[in-house]
Design a protein around this motif. Structure first.
Motif, mmCIF file in Angstrom:
data_model
loop_
_atom_site.group_PDB
_atom_site.id
_atom_site.type_symbol
_atom_site.label_atom_id
_atom_site.label_comp_id
_atom_site.label_asym_id
_atom_site.label_seq_id
_atom_site.Cartn_x
_atom_site.Cartn_y
_atom_site.Cartn_z
ATOM 1 N N VAL A 77 0.651 -1.035 -0.209
ATOM 2 C CA VAL A 77 -0.243 0.117 -0.052
ATOM 3 C C VAL A 77 0.432 1.366 0.153
ATOM 4 N N PRO A 78 1.841 1.320 0.490
ATOM 5 C CA PRO A 78 2.672 2.429 0.280
ATOM 6 C C PRO A 78 3.402 2.932 -0.489
ATOM 7 N N PHE A 79 3.659 1.964 -1.471
ATOM 8 C CA PHE A 79 4.414 1.921 -2.508
ATOM 9 C C PHE A 79 3.481 2.023 -3.339
ATOM 10 N N LEU A 80 1.841 1.859 -3.526
ATOM 11 C CA LEU A 80 1.259 1.819 -4.370
ATOM 12 C C LEU A 80 0.909 2.649 -3.905
ATOM 13 N N LEU A 81 0.160 4.211 -3.150
ATOM 14 C CA LEU A 81 0.139 5.311 -2.799
ATOM 15 C C LEU A 81 1.227 6.401 -3.489
ATOM 16 N N PHE A 82 2.561 6.276 -3.456
ATOM 17 C CA PHE A 82 3.768 7.052 -3.121
ATOM 18 C C PHE A 82 3.723 6.355 -5.529
ATOM 19 N N PHE A 83 3.554 5.685 -5.661
ATOM 20 C CA PHE A 83 3.491 5.754 -7.415
ATOM 21 C C PHE A 83 2.183 6.298 -7.334
ATOM 22 N N LEU A 84 1.177 5.873 -7.559
ATOM 23 C CA LEU A 84 0.395 6.435 -7.493
ATOM 24 C C LEU A 84 -0.127 8.447 -7.842
#
Length: 142
Positions: free
Chosen positions: A81-88
């Motif tokens: 989740v943290p990485f997905l939100l970063f890239f998003l």
């Protein structure tokens, strides 16, 4: 997931507190991951409450089984989740035409939001005891 643990306390309600060694991603075979395991991770233990249907006693070495679904769900939240939100955040801001600095800033904010979500999820999992443990066998003394 099946692990070996040590009984540290027997509770009166048919459960026991056990010390479980925290597992690394490579299963302690550091040659698989290039030796990146930290000594802290290898030696740390976690105290958990487990159902004790085999009536293990204080000091017994036991086999503990945990619900894999809860562990995998928690891992998804903590790691993805943290990485997905970063890239998003980064790519949506870049696509909207903002500069690279703004995109990076929004990405970092997304990552921080993901970490906060992971921490809140961890608290909920602990409160609901969504990850259950059960002692399945007492290991023989060597």
């Amino acid at each position: 997931m099946i692990q070996t643990a040590k009984v540290t306390r027997v509770l009166e309600d048919g459960r026991a507190e056990v010390a479980v060694k925290r597992q690394s991603a490579c299963g302690h075979d550091c040659s698989k991951c290039g030796g990146g395991c930290s000594e802290l991770m290898v030696s740390s233990t976690v105290a958990v409450i487990a159902a004790n249907p085999v009536r293990a006693r204080l000091g017994d070495t036991v086999r503990v089984e945990s619900s894999t679904g809860g562990v995998l769900g928690a891992a998804v939240v903590v790691y993805l989740v943290p990485f997905l939100l970063f890239f998003l955040g980064y790519f949506l801001t870049a696509a909207a035409g903002f500069g690279e600095g703004a995109s990076a800033s929004v990405g970092v904010i997304g990552f921080a939001l993901g970490v906060i979500i992971a921490m809140m999820t961890d608290r909920q999992v602990r409160k609901r005891r969504a990850i259950s443990f059960q002692i399945t066998a007492i290991e023989p003394e060597l």
